[in-house]
Design an enzyme around this catalytic site. Structure first.
Site, PDB file in Angstrom:
ATOM      1  CG  HIS A 250      91.112  13.273 -75.190  1.00  0.00           C
ATOM      2  ND1 HIS A 250      91.003  12.537 -74.031  1.00  0.00           N
ATOM      3  CD2 HIS A 250      92.367  13.804 -75.202  1.00  0.00           C
ATOM      4  CE1 HIS A 250      92.156  12.600 -73.371  1.00  0.00           C
ATOM      5  NE2 HIS A 250      92.997  13.360 -74.058  1.00  0.00           N
ATOM      6  CD  GLU A 253      87.830  11.109 -75.354  1.00  0.00           C
ATOM      7  OE1 GLU A 253      87.417  11.891 -74.474  1.00  0.00           O
ATOM      8  OE2 GLU A 253      88.920  10.517 -75.276  1.00  0.00           O
ATOM      9  CG  HIS A 370      87.759  12.517 -70.902  1.00  0.00           C
ATOM     10  ND1 HIS A 370      88.834  12.774 -71.702  1.00  0.00           N
ATOM     11  CD2 HIS A 370      87.820  13.421 -69.880  1.00  0.00           C
ATOM     12  CE1 HIS A 370      89.531  13.777 -71.201  1.00  0.00           C
ATOM     13  NE2 HIS A 370      88.938  14.201 -70.083  1.00  0.00           N
ATOM     14  CD  GLU A 444      87.256   8.084 -69.863  1.00  0.00           C
ATOM     15  OE1 GLU A 444      86.720   8.095 -70.987  1.00  0.00           O
ATOM     16  OE2 GLU A 444      88.394   8.553 -69.642  1.00  0.00           O
TER      17      GLU A 444
HETATM   18 ZN   LIG Z   1      89.369  11.481 -73.320  1.00  0.00          ZN
END
Ligand SMILES: [Zn+2]
Length: 480
Positions: A250, A253, A370, A444
């Site tokens: 992404h 990020e 992420h 994350e």
């Molecule tokens: Zn992500």
């Protein structure tokens, strides 16, 4: 002569037009706000999701509600509409960011300062030109293979909500540990893709015994997708188990590619023998078109940059063949989680698929990095059910998140992805697990929504150390 001058003038005009249109197109977030909206359970989460979708607001986070709050972004004109909708729904909410653009600006200016700081530091180094050697020798923070570094008495992370704090206390790293650069490349700042690319391209010549660089595909805009292979001896047959780590799926990020680069630095440090047990395959920037676009045009861009009829971009982490197109997606082309019109429609997801399948039998763990949420997420995202390997996955997740917390005292939670409020489909980690990789994890990184995607550069190294501690712990456990 005249024609030469003419050509130069033409070039100048073209450059001015391009520069002007670039400046014009840069999206600003003046007056945009981010609200924390409380979510107590799944049904409340889907209620908020509905409210956000219906109202045309934007859900900010990657894997929502990890700390009991969802972040909702709203433009200045829509503030009254959102507040009244939330009041009507009787959901508690609080203002988190009053002006998104000012946070973007301060991240940017802090980043400039950090990059300049890195350059100044390079100049101060001795004349050898090799600043990496010191960094490579250092860092004895983690015990080697075969030992259990866990703090066994450490409380299981309950995910206590300390998201408002920056939490840099109790670091196990001392000032002497210089883990902040690879070969003069400053790991404590965010970099443009061209700078990252330059680093990646010189790594094989700087570390010829250990690193090979591979182009596993190209993006719509023609940027190469790089796979870095780190091995004990590149000339030996490739038979070791592989640890896979991809970053920057992404675009916005930014902490994620920074974590991959930091990880390369740690693996090159050599003092822990990471390369004796494993080959490490890293994709530091899986979505370079989106990443660049988030630098030049829209800081909060998430998808890739392939045009699709009326809009641009597909959410790469919804584009894998794992119950593709069922949950946690929108088929509005302009939506943040648009999964494309078929699985693996995108060059980036295809490149990762093919690279994973090539080494499928050797891949011991597939990790996709992420932000944000401070989570260690296990399959499945597309189903409430656990996978058949959940027992071992949980044991690794527990130890990894403990190791992550031990670095700076920052809590990380682990668990099944779908149970963090949402189902999502077409993710790379679900696909990799179904392709036969038993340990498939979406990590994350920081934070829990205080800065969200706009994590200040001063938190890059503390965050990267935490994630590395988790990956290292995973590697230790899988080597047993
Ligand atoms: Zn992500």
């Amino acid at each position: 002569m005249r024609s030469q001058r003419c050509a130069r003038l033409q070039l100048l005009v073209m450059w001015l037009v391009t520069a002007a249109s670039t400046a014009e197109q840069r999206k600003t977030y003046d007056g945009h706000r981010v609200y924390d909206v409380a979510v107590a359970n799944r049904s409340q989460a889907s209620q908020i999701r509905q409210l956000v979708d219906d109202g045309g607001f934007e859900l900010w986070d990657d894997k929502g509600g990890s700390s009991g709050w969802l972040q909702v972004q709203v433009g200045p004109d829509d503030v009254p509409r959102l507040e009244s909708a939330l009041n009507t729904s009787e959901v508690p909410f609080r203002l988190r960011i009053a002006d998104v653009q000012s946070i973007i600006d301060s991240q940017q200016s802090e980043n400039e300062a950090h990059r300049a700081g890195g350059r100044a530091k390079d100049l101060l180094r001795d004349g050898s030109g090799n600043s990496s050697s010191r960094a490579m020798r250092k860092l004895n923070a983690f015990p080697g293979f075969g030992t259990n570094a866990d703090n066994r008495r450490g409380r299981l992370d309950s995910g206590s909500d300390r998201d408002g704090a920056e939490l840099e206390t109790n670091s196990i790293y001392d000032e002497e540990d210089d883990d902040s650069d690879i070969d003069g490349f400053n790991l404590g700042a965010y970099h443009r893709f061209s700078d990252i690319e330059a680093l990646l391209r010189r790594l094989p010549t700087r570390f010829p015994d250990h690193i090979t660089l591979h182009v596993i595909g190209r993006t719509h805009e023609g940027r190469p997708l790089y796979l870095v292979r780190l091995r004990e001896d590149v000339s030996a047959p490739a038979t070791k188990p592989v640890m896979w780590i991809d970053c920057g799926v992404h675009a916005r990020e930014w902490i994620s590619p920074a974590i991959c680069l930091y990880t390369i630095g740690r693996l090159l440090a050599g003092d822990q023998g990471w390369l004796t047990k494993y080959d490490w395959h890293l994709v530091p920037v899986m979505n370079p078109d989106g990443y660049e676009y988030s630098h030049t045009h829209d800081r909060l861009w998430r998808k890739n940059r392939r045009p699709v009829n009326y809009c641009t971009g597909v959410d790469l982490n919804r584009n894998f063949a794992a119950r593709w197109g069922t949950f946690g997606v929108t088929f509005l082309e302009c939506g943040l989680t648009f999964p494309g019109y078929r699985p693996f429609s995108e060059l980036e997801s295809r490149a990762v698929r093919d690279a994973v399948l090539r080494d499928r039998r050797r891949i011991a763990a597939f990790n996709s990095i992420h932000s944000y949420g401070q989570l260690w997420l296990l399959p499945y995202g597309y189903s409430w059910f656990a996978s058949k390997d959940i027992g071992r996955q949980r044991r690794v997740g527990r130890a990894a998140t403990r190791a992550m917390r031990a670095v700076n005292g920052v809590p990380y939670r682990y668990g099944i992805s779908s149970r963090v409020l949402y189902l999502d489909s077409g993710t790379s980690t679900d696909w990799a697990y179904r392709a036969g990789v038993r340990h498939s994890v979406a990590i994350e990184a920081r934070d829990k929504g205080f800065y969200g995607f706009l994590l200040p550069p001063r938190l890059i190294l503390p965050t990267a150390r935490e994630v590395w501690a988790g990956l290292a712990q995973q590697a230790r456990m899988l080597a047993r």
